[in-house]
Write a protein that holds these residues in place. Structure first.
Motif, PDB file in Angstrom:
ATOM      1  N   PRO A 134      24.252  -4.623  14.337  1.00 23.12           N
ATOM      2  CA  PRO A 134      23.277  -4.097  15.293  1.00 23.12           C
ATOM      3  C   PRO A 134      23.953  -3.225  16.356  1.00 23.12           C
ATOM      4  N   ASN A 135      23.173  -2.298  16.910  1.00 24.68           N
ATOM      5  CA  ASN A 135      23.644  -1.568  18.078  1.00 24.68           C
ATOM      6  C   ASN A 135      23.333  -2.381  19.325  1.00 24.68           C
ATOM      7  N   ASN A 136      23.547  -1.784  20.499  1.00 26.41           N
ATOM      8  CA  ASN A 136      23.372  -2.546  21.733  1.00 26.41           C
ATOM      9  C   ASN A 136      21.943  -3.070  21.877  1.00 26.41           C
ATOM     10  N   GLU A 137      20.958  -2.249  21.531  1.00 23.27           N
ATOM     11  CA  GLU A 137      19.565  -2.700  21.583  1.00 23.27           C
ATOM     12  C   GLU A 137      19.332  -3.839  20.598  1.00 23.27           C
ATOM     13  N   GLY A 138      19.932  -3.730  19.421  1.00 18.31           N
ATOM     14  CA  GLY A 138      19.788  -4.782  18.427  1.00 18.31           C
ATOM     15  C   GLY A 138      20.370  -6.108  18.886  1.00 18.31           C
ATOM     16  N   TYR A 139      21.512  -6.052  19.565  1.00 20.59           N
ATOM     17  CA  TYR A 139      22.098  -7.292  20.069  1.00 20.59           C
ATOM     18  C   TYR A 139      21.224  -7.930  21.147  1.00 20.59           C
ATOM     19  N   SER A 140      20.538  -7.111  21.918  1.00 16.01           N
ATOM     20  CA  SER A 140      19.625  -7.660  22.922  1.00 16.01           C
ATOM     21  C   SER A 140      18.465  -8.393  22.249  1.00 16.01           C
ATOM     22  N   ILE A 141      17.948  -7.837  21.161  1.00 14.59           N
ATOM     23  CA  ILE A 141      16.882  -8.505  20.405  1.00 14.59           C
ATOM     24  C   ILE A 141      17.395  -9.812  19.811  1.00 14.59           C
ATOM     25  N   MET A 142      18.600  -9.771  19.234  1.00 13.32           N
ATOM     26  CA  MET A 142      19.198 -10.999  18.716  1.00 13.32           C
ATOM     27  C   MET A 142      19.302 -12.047  19.808  1.00 13.32           C
ATOM     28  N   ALA A 143      19.751 -11.651  20.983  1.00 11.83           N
ATOM     29  CA  ALA A 143      19.949 -12.605  22.077  1.00 11.83           C
ATOM     30  C   ALA A 143      18.643 -13.289  22.451  1.00 11.83           C
ATOM     31  N   ASN A 144      17.562 -12.525  22.548  1.00  5.66           N
ATOM     32  CA  ASN A 144      16.266 -13.129  22.906  1.00  5.66           C
ATOM     33  C   ASN A 144      15.829 -14.141  21.854  1.00  5.66           C
ATOM     34  N   ASN A 145      16.013 -13.797  20.590  1.00  2.00           N
ATOM     35  CA  ASN A 145      15.574 -14.701  19.526  1.00  2.00           C
ATOM     36  C   ASN A 145      16.490 -15.908  19.377  1.00  2.00           C
ATOM     37  N   VAL A 146      17.799 -15.712  19.558  1.00  7.19           N
ATOM     38  CA  VAL A 146      18.710 -16.859  19.522  1.00  7.19           C
ATOM     39  C   VAL A 146      18.408 -17.799  20.691  1.00  7.19           C
ATOM     40  N   SER A 147      18.137 -17.250  21.875  1.00  6.46           N
ATOM     41  CA  SER A 147      17.780 -18.097  23.025  1.00  6.46           C
ATOM     42  C   SER A 147      16.582 -18.971  22.703  1.00  6.46           C
ATOM     43  N   ASP A 148      15.566 -18.374  22.088  1.00  7.81           N
ATOM     44  CA  ASP A 148      14.375 -19.148  21.727  1.00  7.81           C
ATOM     45  C   ASP A 148      14.723 -20.243  20.714  1.00  7.81           C
ATOM     46  N   SER A 149      15.619 -19.927  19.781  1.00  9.15           N
ATOM     47  CA  SER A 149      15.984 -20.900  18.746  1.00  9.15           C
ATOM     48  C   SER A 149      16.816 -22.046  19.306  1.00  9.15           C
TER      49      SER A 149
END
Length: 332
Positions: free
Chosen positions: A309-324
Motif C-alpha cells: 500500500p501507499n501512504n493512504e493505503g496504510y492509513s486505511i489498513m490502520a483504521n481497519n486493524v484498530s477495529d479488529s
C-alpha cells in the motif's frame, strides 16, 4: 553552546527495541537480540537492524534539539513529537545531523520516531546548555507486539509515524514493538522465541505474503509452521490475545499458484484452519482476522506495485486493524 547527551543516558528511554548495541560510534537499536544475530538468517538480520517502530523518549524544557548519527544513502525520515503532537518530519538519508527548533521553553515530553527503513546509529543528542533532561513520565500503555512482512515494516509510508502499526499504536495508546521484516516473515523459530521473551499484552501476526512469494513453505509445512510458532509464544504468553491475520489483497497472487502450489486464497484458508485447530485444543484467546477485511480489492488503486500500500493505503489498513484489535485491547 549546547549540552551533549549520550544516547545511552539512562534518562533516555528506547521504546520498541529488542536490544541496543552500544559502541564507541554510538547506540544502534535492534529488533532482535543483536548478540545472538548469528542464529538468525542473514537476510532477516539486515531488516532487524532497521528501527521500524522504534522511539526515543525523554522529557526536557529545551527549545531546540539536535541529533547526530551515521550517514547512509537510503533511509526514511524521523518524526519529532512534543507532548503527543507531530512537530517536524526531517530527512536522514545522506545526512548525519538534524536540528529542530521552536520547541518552547516549557517542560515537555519529546518523542523521536526513528526511520522505518535504513539503519541508524545515534552518536549524540544536543539540548540547550541550561535545559534539564528527565525520564519520560511513566505510562501504562498496553504492550503490543506485531509480526509481519514489508507490509508491516512499511517502507513506503511517508514517515515512521505514518506506518499502519504506528497509526494503530498512537490511536490506541499502545506501546508498540514492530517485528515487521521486509521479505523475511517466514515463521522463523528464532523470531517466535524472540517474541516469546518480550513483554506483551497483545500479539498480532500478519502471515503469508512472504511465504507465498518465496515459496518457502508448502501445504505440508505452512500450517504446521503456524501451529508451532504460536505454541512457542504460548510458552510464556499463556493468556495474551494472539490475533492471526491472513494476507491483504494482492492482485496477481489471489488465484495464481506459486512454485509449491499455494495461492493467497489457499493460504487464508490454511491460516483460518490453524486458528480453529488451536481453539479446538483449548486456546480461547487466539483469533483470526481475514486480511481482506483489512484491505480488499476496492483499494487496488492504492497498491502502486500490486503488493505494498501507499501512504493512504496504510492509513486505511490502520483504521481497519484498530477495529479488529479493539475487542482485545482492554484489560482488568
Amino acid at each position: 553552546m549546547g549540552k551533549n547527551i549520550n544516547p545511552d543516558d539512562t534518562r533516555l528511554k528506547w521504546k520498541g527495541v529488542v536490544s541496543t548495541e552500544t559502541t564507541n560510534a554510538g547506540v544502534m537499536p535492534w529488533r532482535i537480540p543483536f548478540t545472538q544475530k548469528d542464529l538468525f538468517a542473514w537476510q532477516l538480520v539486515e531488516r532487524a537492524a532497521m528501527p521500524a517502530g522504534v522511539r526515543l523518549e525523554f522529557g526536557s524544557n529545551t527549545s531546540y534539539l539536535e541529533m547526530f548519527f551515521d550517514s547512509i544513502p537510503d533511509r526514511s525520515p524521523v518524526d519529532i513529537f512534543c507532548d503527543g503532537d507531530l512537530l517536524a518530519t526531517l530527512p536522514t538519508a545522506n545526512l548525519n545531523f538534524l536540528r529542530v527548533e521552536n520547541l518552547g521553553s516549557q517542560n515537555k515530553a519529546i518523542q523521536i520516531w526513528l526511520p522505518q527503513w535504513g539503519e541508524l546509529r545515534i552518536k549524540k543528542l544536543v539540548i540547550e546548555n541550561d535545559a534539564i533532561l528527565t525520564e519520560p513520565k511513566g505510562r501504562k500503555d498496553t504492550k503490543w507486539v506485531t509480526y509481519g512482512s514489508s507490509i508491516t515494516q512499511c517502507r513506503t509510508a511517508d514517515s515512521p509515524s505514518q506506518t499502519w502499526p504506528a497509526l494503530v499504536a498512537r490511536k490506541n495508546d499502545l506501546d508498540l514493538t514492530c517485528m515487521g521484516y521486509g521479505g523475511q516473515c517466514h515463521l522463523d523459530p528464532m523470531i517466535a522465541r524472540t517474541i516469546r521473551d518480550l513483554p506483551a499484552d497483545i500479539i498480532s501476526l500478519c502471515l503469508g505474503i512472504n511465504i507465498y512469494s518465496a515459496s518457502s513453505l508448502n501445504q505440508r509445512t505452512f500450517q504446521s509452521g503456524i501451529l508451532g510458532f504460536v505454541q512457542i509464544l504460548r510458552e510464556k504468553h499463556i493468556d495474551a490475545p494472539i490475533i492471526v491475520m491472513s494476507p491483504i489483497y494482492s492482485p496477481g497472487r489471489e488465484e495464481t499458484l506459486n512454485e509449491v502450489g499455494m495461492t493467497l486464497q489457499v493460504m487464508r484458508s490454511e491460516i483460518a484452519d490453524s486458528v480453529d485447530i488451536l481453539k479446538g485444543l483449548g486456546d480461547v484467546n487466539i483469533h483470526y482476522v481475514d486480511g481482506l477485511d483489512i484491505f480488499d480489492n476496492q483499494y487496488e488503486n492504492l497498491l502502486p506495485d500490486n503488493l505494498h500500500p501507499n501512504n493512504e493505503g496504510y492509513s486505511i489498513m490502520a483504521n481497519n486493524v484498530s477495529d479488529s484489535l479493539a475487542p482485545y485491547l482492554y484489560f482488568e
